[in-house]
Design a protein around this motif. Sequence first.
Motif, mmCIF file in Angstrom:
data_model
loop_
_atom_site.group_PDB
_atom_site.id
_atom_site.type_symbol
_atom_site.label_atom_id
_atom_site.label_comp_id
_atom_site.label_asym_id
_atom_site.label_seq_id
_atom_site.Cartn_x
_atom_site.Cartn_y
_atom_site.Cartn_z
ATOM 1 N N ASP A 129 18.674 -4.020 -10.570
ATOM 2 C CA ASP A 129 18.115 -2.822 -10.339
ATOM 3 C C ASP A 129 19.332 -2.041 -9.313
ATOM 4 O O ASP A 129 19.853 -0.885 -9.823
ATOM 5 N N ARG A 130 19.951 -2.859 -8.481
ATOM 6 C CA ARG A 130 20.892 -2.104 -7.590
ATOM 7 C C ARG A 130 22.212 -2.041 -8.467
ATOM 8 O O ARG A 130 22.927 -1.118 -8.342
ATOM 9 N N TYR A 131 22.337 -3.164 -9.303
ATOM 10 C CA TYR A 131 23.733 -3.060 -10.245
ATOM 11 C C TYR A 131 23.666 -1.565 -11.121
ATOM 12 O O TYR A 131 24.576 -1.167 -10.866
ATOM 13 N N VAL A 132 22.375 -1.303 -11.777
ATOM 14 C CA VAL A 132 22.442 -0.137 -12.519
ATOM 15 C C VAL A 132 22.345 0.773 -11.861
ATOM 16 O O VAL A 132 23.025 1.882 -12.097
ATOM 17 N N PHE A 161 16.814 5.616 -17.744
ATOM 18 C CA PHE A 161 16.671 5.117 -19.104
ATOM 19 C C PHE A 161 16.588 3.589 -19.138
ATOM 20 O O PHE A 161 15.732 3.037 -19.693
ATOM 21 N N ILE A 162 17.399 3.056 -18.522
ATOM 22 C CA ILE A 162 17.431 1.368 -18.293
ATOM 23 C C ILE A 162 16.146 1.078 -17.544
ATOM 24 O O ILE A 162 15.649 0.028 -18.182
ATOM 25 N N MET A 163 16.207 1.419 -16.376
ATOM 26 C CA MET A 163 15.108 0.898 -15.653
ATOM 27 C C MET A 163 13.706 1.912 -15.690
ATOM 28 O O MET A 163 13.227 2.452 -14.832
ATOM 29 N N SER A 164 13.413 1.910 -16.940
ATOM 30 C CA SER A 164 12.129 2.497 -17.208
ATOM 31 C C SER A 164 10.830 1.840 -16.919
ATOM 32 O O SER A 164 11.198 0.640 -16.248
ATOM 33 N N GLN A 165 9.821 2.563 -16.879
ATOM 34 C CA GLN A 165 8.667 1.888 -16.367
ATOM 35 C C GLN A 165 8.283 0.674 -17.160
ATOM 36 O O GLN A 165 7.741 -0.365 -16.673
ATOM 37 N N ARG A 166 8.661 0.677 -18.589
ATOM 38 C CA ARG A 166 8.155 -0.533 -19.433
ATOM 39 C C ARG A 166 9.190 -1.614 -18.992
ATOM 40 O O ARG A 166 8.850 -2.789 -18.803
ATOM 41 N N GLN A 173 7.699 6.261 -5.872
ATOM 42 C CA GLN A 173 7.278 5.674 -7.243
ATOM 43 C C GLN A 173 8.707 5.596 -8.287
ATOM 44 O O GLN A 173 8.971 6.322 -9.090
ATOM 45 N N THR A 174 9.598 4.660 -7.559
ATOM 46 C CA THR A 174 10.708 4.415 -8.264
ATOM 47 C C THR A 174 11.068 2.947 -8.556
ATOM 48 O O THR A 174 10.196 2.189 -8.029
ATOM 49 N N PRO A 175 11.985 2.529 -9.495
ATOM 50 C CA PRO A 175 11.900 1.144 -10.066
ATOM 51 C C PRO A 175 12.204 0.372 -8.736
ATOM 52 O O PRO A 175 11.728 -0.832 -8.587
ATOM 53 N N MET A 176 13.111 0.813 -7.591
ATOM 54 C CA MET A 176 13.534 -0.069 -6.440
ATOM 55 C C MET A 176 12.417 -0.336 -5.599
ATOM 56 O O MET A 176 12.040 -1.613 -5.150
ATOM 57 N N TYR A 177 11.526 0.635 -5.362
ATOM 58 C CA TYR A 177 10.321 0.265 -4.675
ATOM 59 C C TYR A 177 9.127 -0.274 -5.399
ATOM 60 O O TYR A 177 8.178 -0.944 -4.896
ATOM 61 N N PHE A 178 9.196 -0.266 -6.870
ATOM 62 C CA PHE A 178 8.224 -0.995 -7.741
ATOM 63 C C PHE A 178 8.435 -2.593 -7.564
ATOM 64 O O PHE A 178 7.481 -3.123 -7.424
ATOM 65 N N LEU A 179 9.868 -2.794 -7.495
ATOM 66 C CA LEU A 179 10.111 -4.187 -7.371
ATOM 67 C C LEU A 179 9.839 -4.619 -5.894
ATOM 68 O O LEU A 179 9.640 -5.711 -5.650
ATOM 69 N N LEU A 180 10.071 -3.742 -4.808
ATOM 70 C CA LEU A 180 9.830 -4.054 -3.597
ATOM 71 C C LEU A 180 8.376 -4.504 -3.224
ATOM 72 O O LEU A 180 8.049 -5.349 -2.663
ATOM 73 N N ARG A 181 7.558 -3.546 -3.953
ATOM 74 C CA ARG A 181 6.090 -3.821 -3.852
ATOM 75 C C ARG A 181 5.619 -5.374 -4.389
ATOM 76 O O ARG A 181 5.001 -6.119 -3.647
ATOM 77 N N ILE A 233 0.578 -1.162 0.249
ATOM 78 C CA ILE A 233 -0.224 -0.064 -0.069
ATOM 79 C C ILE A 233 0.846 1.477 -0.119
ATOM 80 O O ILE A 233 0.625 2.337 -0.779
ATOM 81 N N LEU A 234 2.076 1.314 0.767
ATOM 82 C CA LEU A 234 2.768 2.147 0.962
ATOM 83 C C LEU A 234 3.637 2.628 -0.332
ATOM 84 O O LEU A 234 3.553 3.969 -0.687
ATOM 85 N N THR A 235 3.964 1.683 -1.081
ATOM 86 C CA THR A 235 4.863 2.065 -2.218
ATOM 87 C C THR A 235 3.799 2.313 -3.349
ATOM 88 O O THR A 235 4.374 2.826 -4.228
ATOM 89 N N LYS A 236 2.460 2.048 -3.123
ATOM 90 C CA LYS A 236 1.737 2.372 -4.310
ATOM 91 C C LYS A 236 1.234 3.599 -4.036
ATOM 92 O O LYS A 236 0.831 4.646 -4.941
#
Length: 286
Positions: free
Chosen positions: A120-123, A133-138, A56-64, A47-50
Motif C-alpha cells: 500500500d505504501r509503495y502504491v 484505482f489499484i487500492m480499491s475497496q475490493r 476510511q482509506t486503504p492505509m487505515y483499513f489495513l491498519l485496522r 473502533i476509531l478507523t471504523k
Amino acid sequence: MEKYNQTVLSEFILTGITDRSELQAPLFGLFLVIYVISVVGSLGVVILTKVDSGLQTPMYFLLRHLAFTDLGYSTTIGPKMLVNFVADQNKIYYFCATQLAFFLEFIISELFILSAMSYDRYVAICNLLLYTFIMSQRACQVLVAVPYLYCTFVSLLVTTKIFNLSFSGYNVIKHFYCDSLPLISLLCSNTREIELIILILAGFNLIFSLLIVLMSYLCILESVLKKNSAEGRQKPFSTCGSHLTVVTVFYRTLTFMYVQPESSHSFDTDKVASIFYTLVIPMLIP
C-alpha cells in the motif's frame, strides 16, 4: 493404561515464564499493564478507523486489520499467562489445541497484513495517480481475506497434525503458552514429518511475505532518491518509519523462533523471544 493416555492428551502443565516465586507478583503486574495497554490501544485503533469518516482509506483499513490480529494473538496468550502467575498449578486442558490454532491463525495473518501495508505504501508513493484505482475497496478486501483463509488452513493443519500424534507420559510444556515447538518435544511418535511441515510453512510464510516488503521498499527507495528536494525525500521515510520498525523486530524474532531445526532450540531463549512478539509488539503498534 487407556485411561492414563486420555489424561495425558487432555491435560498439560505450563511452566510459565519463570519458576522463581519472588518474581511472580512483579511480573504479573508488569505484564498486566502491558496487556491492558495493548488491548485498549488495539481496540481504540479498530473502533476509531471504523467510525471516523476521515479514516476510511486503504492505509487505515489495513491498519485496522493489523490491530485486530494484534488483539487476537495477544488475547489468545495474555489472559492465560496472567492466570499462571497466580495459579498454584498451571494446568491447561482441551484449550491447549484451541490456543495453538488461534495463535497460529493470528500470528501468520499479521505477516501478510504487514506485507500488504508495505505494498500500500509503495502504491501511494510510486503510483499516486493510480492509487485509488489499484487500492480499491475490493482489492483491500482481497488483501486481507486471502491471508485469513490461508492462515486458517495452516493453523488447522499444524494443530491437527500435532494432536493426532501420540504424546509421552511427560505432559509439562516448557513455555507460557501452547506453541508447536514445545508440544513437539512431548511427542513419542516420529516427529520428522511435523517438523518438516512447520519448517516449510514457516519458511514460505516468512520469505514470501518478506519479499513483498523488500520489493516494495526497494521501489520506494528508488523513487525517493529521484526526488530533488530534501522535504520530498524526508516525507516518505517518516511515513514508512514506524512500519519498518515493526517489520524488522517482528521478522527477526519469528525467524529466530521457527526457521531452525527443533533440536537447535533453547526453550529459555524462545520464551524471551516470544514475549516480544506476543506482548511487547502488540503494545507498541497502536
